[in-house]
Design a protein around this motif. Structure first.
Motif, PDB file in Angstrom:
ATOM      1  N   PHE A   1     -22.275  60.997 -35.490  1.00  0.00           N
ATOM      2  CA  PHE A   1     -22.199  61.483 -34.104  1.00  0.00           C
ATOM      3  C   PHE A   1     -21.940  60.325 -33.147  1.00  0.00           C
ATOM      4  N   LEU A   2     -20.789  60.392 -32.487  1.00  0.00           N
ATOM      5  CA  LEU A   2     -20.356  59.296 -31.613  1.00  0.00           C
ATOM      6  C   LEU A   2     -20.479  59.663 -30.139  1.00  0.00           C
ATOM      7  N   ASN A   3     -20.941  60.889 -29.869  1.00  0.00           N
ATOM      8  CA  ASN A   3     -20.874  61.391 -28.493  1.00  0.00           C
ATOM      9  C   ASN A   3     -21.848  60.716 -27.533  1.00  0.00           C
ATOM     10  N   LYS A   4     -22.762  59.880 -28.059  1.00  0.00           N
ATOM     11  CA  LYS A   4     -23.682  59.173 -27.163  1.00  0.00           C
ATOM     12  C   LYS A   4     -23.548  57.652 -27.285  1.00  0.00           C
ATOM     13  N   VAL A   5     -22.565  57.197 -28.044  1.00  0.00           N
ATOM     14  CA  VAL A   5     -22.429  55.751 -28.250  1.00  0.00           C
ATOM     15  C   VAL A   5     -21.845  55.116 -26.976  1.00  0.00           C
ATOM     16  N   PRO A   6     -22.633  54.283 -26.303  1.00  0.00           N
ATOM     17  CA  PRO A   6     -22.220  53.827 -24.968  1.00  0.00           C
ATOM     18  C   PRO A   6     -20.865  53.121 -24.939  1.00  0.00           C
ATOM     19  N   GLU A   7     -20.586  52.283 -25.936  1.00  0.00           N
ATOM     20  CA  GLU A   7     -19.305  51.538 -25.925  1.00  0.00           C
ATOM     21  C   GLU A   7     -18.110  52.482 -26.018  1.00  0.00           C
ATOM     22  N   LEU A   8     -18.332  53.654 -26.636  1.00  0.00           N
ATOM     23  CA  LEU A   8     -17.221  54.599 -26.820  1.00  0.00           C
ATOM     24  C   LEU A   8     -17.089  55.555 -25.640  1.00  0.00           C
ATOM     25  N   LYS A   9     -18.073  55.560 -24.747  1.00  0.00           N
ATOM     26  CA  LYS A   9     -18.058  56.454 -23.584  1.00  0.00           C
ATOM     27  C   LYS A   9     -17.448  55.774 -22.363  1.00  0.00           C
TER      28      LYS A   9
ATOM     29  N   THR B   1       0.853  53.834 -24.677  1.00  0.00           N
ATOM     30  CA  THR B   1      -0.574  53.496 -24.797  1.00  0.00           C
ATOM     31  C   THR B   1      -0.888  52.897 -26.172  1.00  0.00           C
ATOM     32  N   LEU B   2      -1.762  51.903 -26.148  1.00  0.00           N
ATOM     33  CA  LEU B   2      -2.205  51.254 -27.385  1.00  0.00           C
ATOM     34  C   LEU B   2      -3.589  51.774 -27.764  1.00  0.00           C
ATOM     35  N   LEU B   3      -3.862  51.787 -29.059  1.00  0.00           N
ATOM     36  CA  LEU B   3      -5.159  52.255 -29.544  1.00  0.00           C
ATOM     37  C   LEU B   3      -5.885  51.096 -30.219  1.00  0.00           C
ATOM     38  N   LYS B   4      -7.142  50.932 -29.848  1.00  0.00           N
ATOM     39  CA  LYS B   4      -7.945  49.887 -30.487  1.00  0.00           C
ATOM     40  C   LYS B   4      -8.815  50.529 -31.568  1.00  0.00           C
ATOM     41  N   LEU B   5      -8.662  50.040 -32.792  1.00  0.00           N
ATOM     42  CA  LEU B   5      -9.472  50.518 -33.911  1.00  0.00           C
ATOM     43  C   LEU B   5     -10.424  49.404 -34.304  1.00  0.00           C
ATOM     44  N   ALA B   6     -11.606  49.786 -34.777  1.00  0.00           N
ATOM     45  CA  ALA B   6     -12.562  48.755 -35.193  1.00  0.00           C
ATOM     46  C   ALA B   6     -13.241  49.154 -36.495  1.00  0.00           C
ATOM     47  N   SER B   7     -13.607  48.154 -37.267  1.00  0.00           N
ATOM     48  CA  SER B   7     -14.476  48.342 -38.424  1.00  0.00           C
ATOM     49  C   SER B   7     -15.522  47.240 -38.336  1.00  0.00           C
ATOM     50  N   ALA B   8     -16.469  47.249 -39.273  1.00  0.00           N
ATOM     51  CA  ALA B   8     -17.489  46.198 -39.258  1.00  0.00           C
ATOM     52  C   ALA B   8     -16.841  44.824 -39.451  1.00  0.00           C
TER      53      ALA B   8
ATOM     54  N   PRO C   1     -26.034  57.127 -34.340  1.00  0.00           N
ATOM     55  CA  PRO C   1     -26.184  55.692 -34.058  1.00  0.00           C
ATOM     56  C   PRO C   1     -26.467  55.453 -32.573  1.00  0.00           C
ATOM     57  N   ALA C   2     -27.169  54.355 -32.299  1.00  0.00           N
ATOM     58  CA  ALA C   2     -27.502  54.021 -30.909  1.00  0.00           C
ATOM     59  C   ALA C   2     -26.391  53.231 -30.245  1.00  0.00           C
ATOM     60  N   ASP C   3     -25.612  52.517 -31.046  1.00  0.00           N
ATOM     61  CA  ASP C   3     -24.526  51.724 -30.457  1.00  0.00           C
ATOM     62  C   ASP C   3     -23.374  51.592 -31.446  1.00  0.00           C
ATOM     63  N   LEU C   4     -22.323  50.921 -31.006  1.00  0.00           N
ATOM     64  CA  LEU C   4     -21.106  50.829 -31.824  1.00  0.00           C
ATOM     65  C   LEU C   4     -21.350  50.061 -33.112  1.00  0.00           C
ATOM     66  N   ALA C   5     -22.164  49.013 -33.037  1.00  0.00           N
ATOM     67  CA  ALA C   5     -22.421  48.220 -34.249  1.00  0.00           C
ATOM     68  C   ALA C   5     -23.054  49.090 -35.333  1.00  0.00           C
ATOM     69  N   GLU C   6     -24.021  49.916 -34.941  1.00  0.00           N
ATOM     70  CA  GLU C   6     -24.651  50.824 -35.919  1.00  0.00           C
ATOM     71  C   GLU C   6     -23.639  51.841 -36.446  1.00  0.00           C
ATOM     72  N   ALA C   7     -22.808  52.337 -35.547  1.00  0.00           N
ATOM     73  CA  ALA C   7     -21.809  53.328 -35.950  1.00  0.00           C
ATOM     74  C   ALA C   7     -20.833  52.738 -36.969  1.00  0.00           C
TER      75      ALA C   7
ATOM     76  N   MET D   1     -31.004  54.063 -34.457  1.00  0.00           N
ATOM     77  CA  MET D   1     -30.309  55.014 -35.348  1.00  0.00           C
ATOM     78  C   MET D   1     -31.273  56.109 -35.791  1.00  0.00           C
ATOM     79  N   VAL D   2     -30.806  57.343 -35.661  1.00  0.00           N
ATOM     80  CA  VAL D   2     -31.572  58.473 -36.165  1.00  0.00           C
ATOM     81  C   VAL D   2     -30.763  59.091 -37.303  1.00  0.00           C
ATOM     82  N   ILE D   3     -31.430  59.319 -38.419  1.00  0.00           N
ATOM     83  CA  ILE D   3     -30.751  59.974 -39.545  1.00  0.00           C
ATOM     84  C   ILE D   3     -31.493  61.262 -39.846  1.00  0.00           C
ATOM     85  N   VAL D   4     -30.790  62.366 -39.804  1.00  0.00           N
ATOM     86  CA  VAL D   4     -31.392  63.656 -40.147  1.00  0.00           C
ATOM     87  C   VAL D   4     -30.532  64.267 -41.249  1.00  0.00           C
ATOM     88  N   GLU D   5     -31.096  64.411 -42.411  1.00  0.00           N
ATOM     89  CA  GLU D   5     -30.342  64.869 -43.590  1.00  0.00           C
ATOM     90  C   GLU D   5     -29.043  64.075 -43.696  1.00  0.00           C
ATOM     91  N   ASN D   6     -27.904  64.771 -43.588  1.00  0.00           N
ATOM     92  CA  ASN D   6     -26.635  64.046 -43.725  1.00  0.00           C
ATOM     93  C   ASN D   6     -25.974  63.730 -42.379  1.00  0.00           C
TER      94      ASN D   6
END
Lengths: 274, 158
Positions: free
Chosen positions: A45-53, A123-130, A10-16, A1-6
């Protein structure tokens, strides 16, 4: 995980999901809609999260990660033609390279090109939270113009698009020009038969009302009928849609859009022998 | 880990002082003084701000800085040092494809993005490849011819 200001990267879905549960953040997938306003929001930023790609499939579903770009979806060998057809008319290459199905649907615009296809194909949508996951049909996810059922600690993770019966599709996008157009009316239909009987006659209308329109009770009229029987109820079927579709006022007159909707619906039936 | 957004800009590792929510377009022009990246519309419609992100064409006005952490970003300033650019530049000149010039940095990068995955495009494919790049001088035919010529002349480069 990289945090820059606000901003959170995240590196992966769990962090996200962890950040999503702990902070007030706006999920950022492709940015092509969010950045038009470009406000100083706290983005996740989710554009690099592998599980979401990821794009994959099993016997039943094509599974599209919410942050897969339209270019990636277009290039995936298992993407059905009906979805490719819509992506082909969706913006220009540079936008398709960044824009995602997850973003397109989460904006909850009735004009969203990919939403229409997800509506018509159930189509079905899968939503997730922690805390866990849930799966919703797209009709239950989009609750109004710009409104979704997504909770503050949730992310849209994946689309589950049923693979069966998508070959015989009808798709038309009516816009002011070919490239980069926002649709004035969009229509998608799916028609299936088993033997002599109709098993699916799905019709979805985009850019007409606050949400994509689909009338399952009207569709049910056709199920189980033969083509001659369907022809016999065609005018009654069309009359129901004629009554139910009330286009909201837009840049293009409501009358015009209503007329186009009905023409497309009738053409869809005619092309399928009704 | 807290820090700054870093990325590879025209083959050089850089660190930005910008916020993650800043438009990449503004960061490139204002912080790195790469003014070949033009601002036309700020809504992803015109393509004047096109750059390559990890080799993929993008409108930098609708890209947030935070989304490109550790990515390779190529602007026209970096691309103009390549052999491929020379071929495109010559072809654009031969067809007088440059009029006011404002759309050209984006148009050249769109040409590169197209040719890099389709070295011998048809006319229709070229027109689709540049469909997100608006030329208000409307010199599209000359641009299409230039890209066709570059594809021929640069045989093997792409």
């Amino acid at each position: 995980m990289v945090i820059v200001e606000n901003g959170y990267i995240p590196a992966d879905l769990a962090e996200a999901l962890k950040i999503r549960g702990e902070q007030t953040v706006i999920p950022y997938a492709g940015g092509t809609d969010l950045m038009v306003d470009a406000e100083d929001h706290a983005y996740l930023f989710l554009n690099k999260v592998p599980e979401l790609k990821r794009i994959s499939e099993d016997e039943t579903y094509l599974k599209i990660g919410a942050a897969a770009t339209f270019t990636e979806i277009l290039n995936y060998p298992g993407t059905p033609e009906i979805l490719k057809a819509a992506i082909h008319y969706l913006a220009a290459p540079a936008i398709r390279n960044m824009a995602t199905a997850g973003g397109n649907v989460s904006n909850a615009s009735p004009k969203a090109d990919s939403s229409l296809i997800f509506y018509v194909s159930d189509t079905l949508l899968k939503l997730a939270s922690a805390k866990g996951e849930r799966i919703l049909p797209i009709e239950d996810f989009i609750t109004g113009r710009g409104k979704t059922a997504l909770q503050a600690d949730e992310l849209l993770v994946e689309f589950l698009m049923p693979k069966k019966g998508l070959e015989n599709y009808y798709y038309e996008k009516v816009g002011a020009r070919k490239a980069l157009a926002i649709s004035r009316v969009a229509f998608a239909g799916l028609f299936n038969m088993e033997g002599e009987r109709i098993t699916r006659c799905a019709a979805a209308f985009g850019s007409v009302a606050d949400v994509v329109l689909r009338f399952r009770d009207f569709e049910a009229m056709m199920i189980g009928l033969t083509l001659p029987e369907a022809k016999a109820v065609k005018s009654e079927f069309l009359a129901k849609y004629d009554q139910a579709i009330v286009p909201i006022r837009g840049r293009v007159s409501a009358d015009y859009r209503k007329h186009v909707c009905m023409n497309l619906l009738e053409d869809f039936l005619t092309q399928n022998g009704i | 880990m807290s820090g700054k957004i870093t990325f590879i800009l025209n083959n050089e590792k850089v660190e930005s002082n910008g916020k993650p929510s800043d438009r990449l377009l503004d960061v490139l022009r204002n912080e790195f003084e790469l003014t070949g990246v033009k601002c036309g519309c700020k809504e992803g419609e015109c393509g004047a701000c096109s750059v390559l992100i990890d080799g993929v064409l993008a409108n930098s006005c609708v890209v947030a800085l935070g989304s490109i952490h550790n990515c390779h970003v190529t602007t026209i300033e970096g691309y103009s040092k390549t052999k491929r650019f020379e071929v495109l530049s010559k072809a654009y000149a031969n067809f007088s494809a440059v009029q006011c010039g404002f759309c050209i940095p984006g148009m050249v990068l769109a040409s590169e993005a197209l040719l890099s995955h389709n070295p011998h495009p048809t006319e229709a494919e070229i027109r689709e490849g540049i469909s997100g790049n608006l030329c208000r001088c409307t010199g599209y035919n000359a641009i299409v011819h230039a890209i066709q010529k570059a594809a021929e002349e640069g045989n093997g480069l792409w």
